[in-house]
Design an enzyme around this catalytic site. Structure first.
Site, mmCIF file in Angstrom:
data_model
loop_
_atom_site.group_PDB
_atom_site.id
_atom_site.type_symbol
_atom_site.label_atom_id
_atom_site.label_comp_id
_atom_site.label_asym_id
_atom_site.label_seq_id
_atom_site.Cartn_x
_atom_site.Cartn_y
_atom_site.Cartn_z
ATOM 1 N N LEU A 131 5.805 1.341 -8.708
ATOM 2 C CA LEU A 131 5.653 2.762 -8.417
ATOM 3 C C LEU A 131 5.622 2.919 -6.906
ATOM 4 O O LEU A 131 5.185 2.005 -6.198
ATOM 5 C CB LEU A 131 4.357 3.324 -9.011
ATOM 6 C CG LEU A 131 4.206 3.363 -10.534
ATOM 7 C CD1 LEU A 131 2.830 3.912 -10.903
ATOM 8 C CD2 LEU A 131 5.296 4.195 -11.182
ATOM 9 N N ASP A 132 6.054 4.076 -6.415
ATOM 10 C CA ASP A 132 5.938 4.352 -4.986
ATOM 11 C C ASP A 132 4.468 4.299 -4.577
ATOM 12 O O ASP A 132 3.575 4.539 -5.394
ATOM 13 C CB ASP A 132 6.476 5.749 -4.658
ATOM 14 C CG ASP A 132 7.944 5.895 -5.018
ATOM 15 O OD1 ASP A 132 8.635 4.868 -5.110
ATOM 16 O OD2 ASP A 132 8.387 7.047 -5.203
ATOM 17 N N MET A 133 4.226 4.024 -3.316
ATOM 18 C CA MET A 133 2.858 3.934 -2.824
ATOM 19 C C MET A 133 2.089 5.225 -3.091
ATOM 20 O O MET A 133 0.911 5.201 -3.467
ATOM 21 C CB MET A 133 2.852 3.627 -1.319
ATOM 22 C CG MET A 133 1.453 3.431 -0.747
ATOM 23 S SD MET A 133 1.442 2.911 0.984
ATOM 24 C CE MET A 133 1.870 4.464 1.772
#
EC number: 5.4.99.-
Length: 353
Positions: free
Chosen positions: A142-144
């Site tokens: 997942l994106d940060m």
């Protein structure tokens, strides 16, 4: 006293079995273990210092002007990093499900899945090393800035089986997002290829030369006053930033997405309606949450669904906007009217389908 030693195997450091209690080991054994531990620690520290120095040099280089040197430094950093153990963090982790084969975690927003370099910490993987005592296999990312459900494998066999599912597009994901604007259609699909943005390597862009990307969205509710909406999102392909860039592409960027939206355009619409700074902070974080994940268990082969609860700030913004908090009982009716989303209705965490 507990004595722990790291032994060098093929360029990688692995922790040896701890020797417990002075009474169980002779002075000679303790001295030998201590000397190994000190030699390894010194070696690791030297590698760590060298890697950090190279990183500082790398930051000062322009890849376009000094491409050859830039690539050389990156290769040296990768080589050195292989001899550095992953850092251990003891920050808390939110476990959704765990058995001997898999680990399902609710990732908070603001931290990465894994470190960019082995000598860096502060990621979800580092926390899981502190929790498990070893590094699990990362199955997806997942994106940060994105929160929500993430799957890890505890051993290589599980990792391989899960990886095959991702390659065969058998893993299904359902996201929740608060977006700017009110979509004209309740159900809409975006088909737009995505490529790396050469001007900003961290971001992506819509390009005819990019890879195929398909996303489906379902409008759940809207707020006319704030001009915002709650949507469910299903990525049918797995491109980096796919949902974020697709929503931006159709004119409905996600709230708090400073990478892909023109923030001032939307801040002007909402700042007069926000009563105080406490409420204003709700708008600052990316409002994208990986709500549900469905896959076949690598041991049993049964299809299972797991879900991750929303972060408090996400819920507080929904309440401020008078939008429904995503729950199976509250969304089963609107979801059931649309076949592509109806499969998610009334699927509680851990369900076997």
């Amino acid at each position: 006293m507990k004595c722990s030693a790291y032994i060098l195997f093929g360029g990688l450091f692995r922790k040896a079995n701890p020797v417990v209690d002075n009474k169980c080991c002779s002075r000679k054994q303790r001295t030998s273990l201590y000397s190994v531990h000190c030699r390894v620690d010194k070696h690791v520290q030297e590698k760590l210092t060298s890697a950090k120095e190279l990183m500082e040099q790398l930051k000062k280089l322009d890849p376009q002007k000094d491409l050859k040197l830039y690539q050389q430094l990156k290769r040296r950093i990768r080589l050195i990093s292989k001899a550095i153990p992953l850092q251990v963090d003891h920050e808390p982790v939110s476990i959704v499900y765990e058995d001997d084969h898999i680990l399902v975690v609710n990732k908070p927003s603001g931290i990465s899945i894994s470190p960019k370099h082995r000598f860096l910490g502060g990621t979800l993987l580092n926390r899981l090393i502190g929790y498990l005592g070893y590094a699990p296999h990362v199955c997806h990312r997942l994106d940060m800035e994105t929160s929500g459900v993430v799957l890890f494998a505890k051993h290589p066999t599980s990792a391989r089986k899960i990886h095959r599912q991702f390659c065969a597009h058998q893993v299904e994901k359902l996201y929740v997002a608060i977006i700017h604007g009110i979509p004209e259609q309740t159900l809409f699909e975006v088909r737009a290829p995505i490529a790396v943005d050469p001007e900003r390597k961290i971001s992506r862009k819509i390009s005819s030369d990019g890879k195929e990307a398909i996303s489906q969205f379902l409008l759940i509710a809207s707020n006319q006053k704030f001009n915002c909406s709650l949507v469910l999102a299903m990525p049918l392909t797995g491109r980096t930033h796919q949902l974020r860039i697709h929503l931006h592409y159709v004119g409905h960027p996600i709230v708090g997405d400073y990478l892909y939206q023109n923030n001032t355009k939307y801040e002007d619409r909402t700042k007069d309606d926000v009563n105080n700074e406490y409420e204003a902070k709700y708008w600052k974080k990316l409002k994208l949450h990986a709500w549900k994940l469905r896959f076949y268990h690598p041991l049993t082969g049964q299809k299972q669904t797991y879900e991750a609860s929303l972060e408090q700030e996400f819920i507080q913004l929904l309440e401020l906007l008078h939008l429904p908090i995503p729950q199976d009982n509250s969304l089963s009716t609107p979801i059931s009217s649309f076949p592509s989303f109806s499969k998610w209705a009334n699927n509680h965490s851990g369900n076997i389908d």
